[in-house]
Motif scaffolding. Structure first.
Motif, short mmCIF file in Angstrom:
data_model
loop_
_atom_site.label_atom_id
_atom_site.label_comp_id
_atom_site.label_asym_id
_atom_site.label_seq_id
_atom_site.Cartn_x
_atom_site.Cartn_y
_atom_site.Cartn_z
N SER A 7 11.61 -0.07 6.81
CA SER A 7 10.58 0.59 7.64
C SER A 7 9.20 -0.03 7.44
N LEU A 8 9.17 -1.35 7.41
CA LEU A 8 7.92 -2.08 7.22
C LEU A 8 7.32 -2.46 8.57
N THR A 9 6.01 -2.46 8.63
CA THR A 9 5.31 -2.83 9.86
C THR A 9 4.92 -4.31 9.89
N ALA A 10 5.04 -4.97 8.75
CA ALA A 10 4.69 -6.39 8.66
C ALA A 10 5.41 -6.98 7.45
N HIS A 11 5.44 -8.29 7.39
CA HIS A 11 6.06 -8.98 6.24
C HIS A 11 5.14 -8.81 5.04
N PRO A 12 5.59 -8.10 4.00
CA PRO A 12 4.69 -7.81 2.87
C PRO A 12 4.31 -9.02 2.03
N ILE A 195 2.98 -6.62 -6.32
CA ILE A 195 4.16 -6.29 -5.51
C ILE A 195 4.00 -4.93 -4.85
N ASP A 196 3.56 -3.93 -5.62
CA ASP A 196 3.38 -2.58 -5.08
C ASP A 196 2.33 -2.56 -3.97
N ASN A 197 1.24 -3.29 -4.19
CA ASN A 197 0.15 -3.31 -3.21
C ASN A 197 0.60 -3.91 -1.90
N ARG A 198 1.34 -5.02 -1.97
CA ARG A 198 1.80 -5.68 -0.75
C ARG A 198 2.80 -4.79 0.00
N MET A 199 3.69 -4.12 -0.71
CA MET A 199 4.66 -3.24 -0.06
C MET A 199 3.96 -2.08 0.63
N THR A 200 2.96 -1.52 -0.02
CA THR A 200 2.22 -0.39 0.57
C THR A 200 1.44 -0.82 1.80
N LEU A 201 0.77 -1.96 1.72
CA LEU A 201 -0.01 -2.46 2.85
C LEU A 201 0.86 -2.77 4.06
N ALA A 202 2.12 -3.13 3.80
CA ALA A 202 3.04 -3.45 4.89
C ALA A 202 3.74 -2.22 5.46
N GLY A 203 3.30 -1.05 5.01
CA GLY A 203 3.87 0.19 5.55
C GLY A 203 5.04 0.73 4.77
N ALA A 232 10.36 -12.02 -4.21
CA ALA A 232 10.36 -10.65 -3.69
C ALA A 232 10.96 -10.61 -2.28
N THR A 233 10.65 -11.61 -1.47
CA THR A 233 11.22 -11.68 -0.11
C THR A 233 12.73 -11.85 -0.18
N ALA A 234 13.19 -12.74 -1.07
CA ALA A 234 14.63 -12.96 -1.22
C ALA A 234 15.32 -11.68 -1.67
N CYS A 235 14.67 -10.91 -2.54
CA CYS A 235 15.24 -9.64 -3.00
C CYS A 235 15.34 -8.63 -1.85
N LEU A 236 14.31 -8.57 -1.02
CA LEU A 236 14.34 -7.66 0.12
C LEU A 236 15.46 -8.02 1.09
#
Length: 262
Positions: A7-12, A195-203, A232-236
Motif C-alpha cells: 500500500s505504498l504511494t511511491a517507491h520508498p 529505512i523507517d523514514n523512507r517507508m513512512t514517506l512512501a505511505g 531494502a528494495t530486494a527485500c520488499l
C-alpha cells in the motif's frame, strides 16, 4: 508489484527521491553547517566520501537552501572531460557561447562572473574524475587578486581525490581549501531510522521491517545508503512475491543469498 502489496504511494528507496525525503541525519546536518560557514567565508571547499554515501544528496540540500538572491549555483558533474572541454561546459552553463582558446575562455568566465550581481558558486560533483589540468584552471580562476571576482568552488568526490590533490602541482590549490569534510557511513541506529523514514514517506509503515531485519541490512551494507536502498528494495520484492507483510531477519538472509553484494 510490491508498491500495491505494501500500500505504498511511491517507491520508498528510489535513487533520486524528492528533496523533502532526504534525511537530515547528524552527518548531513554537520556537513550543511560547515557549508553554511563556507558560504559566508572562504573560496574553496572539499567534500569527500566513498560512493553511495549521499554526497550528491548533500549537494542537493545545500543548493536548495542557498539564498538565491545572493548566490548563483552552477552544478557540474560531467568531469571526465579534457580541461578545455570542461571550460567550454562551464561557459555554456554561464549562458554564453565559448570563445576559441583556453586563454579567451578563462577571461570570458571571469568577465561573466564580474557581470553577475550574485556570487557564482561552482559545485563540481564527481571531482575525483576530473582532469588534473582542470584543477589548475580552477585554481587560476579563484586566485585572481581582483576583488570584483565573486567566485566560490565546491569540489565533491570520492576518497582518491585526496591522492590527486597531493601532487606538488596542486599545492597552491590545496592551500586555498577553507573547508574539508569527509562523509561517512550511517550507524546501525541511523540505518534503521533511514529505512523507517523512507517507508513512512512512501505511505507505508515503519513496522514493515522488523528490528533484526534492519540491523542485518546495516551489517550487509555497511551503512551505505545506496546499498541500503538496493537491499531494502530486494527485500520488499521478495516479501511481496511470497505474500508476506513483514520483513524479518530470515527473509533478509534469504534475499542476500541471492543478492550477492560485490
Amino acid at each position: 508489484m510490491f508498491l500495491a502489496h505494501f500500500s505504498l504511494t511511491a517507491h520508498p528507496f528510489a535513487e533520486k527521491p524528492p528533496i523533502e525525503w532526504l534525511q537530515r541525519d547528524p552527518r548531513i546536518e554537520q556537513a550543511l553547517a560547515r557549508l553554511k560557514f563556507f558560504e559566508q567565508q572562504g573560496a574553496l571547499a572539499l567534500i569527500l566520501g566513498q560512493t553511495g554515501l549521499g554526497k550528491s544528496s548533500l549537494l542537493r540540500l545545500f543548493i536548495h537552501e542557498l539564498p538565491h538572491n545572493r548566490y548563483h549555483p552552477l552544478y557540474l558533474h560531467l568531469t571526465p572531460l579534457q580541461a578545455n572541454a570542461f571550460l567550454r561546459l562551464m561557459v555554456t552553463k554561464l549562458g554564453e557561447k565559448p570563445r576559441m582558446g583556453k586563454d579567451r575562455m578563462l577571461l570570458q568566465i571571469l568577465e561573466r562572473i564580474k557581470q553577475n550581481e550574485k556570487c557564482t558558486l561552482l559545485i563540481v560533483d564527481e571531482a575525483h574524475l576530473i582532469d588534473p589540468n582542470t584543477l589548475t584552471d580552477l585554481r587560476l580562476l579563484i586566485s585572481s587578486i581582483d576583488e570584483e571576482v565573486s567566485l566560490k568552488i565546491v569540489l565533491c568526490g570520492q576518497e582518491n581525490l585526496k591522492d590527486v590533490l597531493k601532487r606538488a602541482s596542486h599545492a597552491d590549490l590545496v592551500q586555498r581549501i577553507t573547508l574539508r569534510f569527509a562523509l561517512h557511513a550511517l550507524s546501525k541506529e541511523q540505518s534503521g531510522a533511514y529505512i523507517d523514514n523512507r517507508m513512512t514517506l512512501a505511505g507505508g509503515t515503519a513496522k514493515t521491517f522488523e528490528s533484526e531485519a534492519k540491523n542485518l541490512i546495516h551489517d550487509y551494507t555497511g551503512g551505505v545508503p545506496r546499498q541500503i536502498n538496493n537491499v531494502a528494495t530486494a527485500c520488499l520484492i521478495n516479501a511481496a512475491s511470497r505474500n508476506l507483510k513483514k520483513i524479518d531477519d530470515a527473509l533478509v538472509n534469504e534475499t542476500m543469498s541471492e543478492f550477492n553484494l560485490p
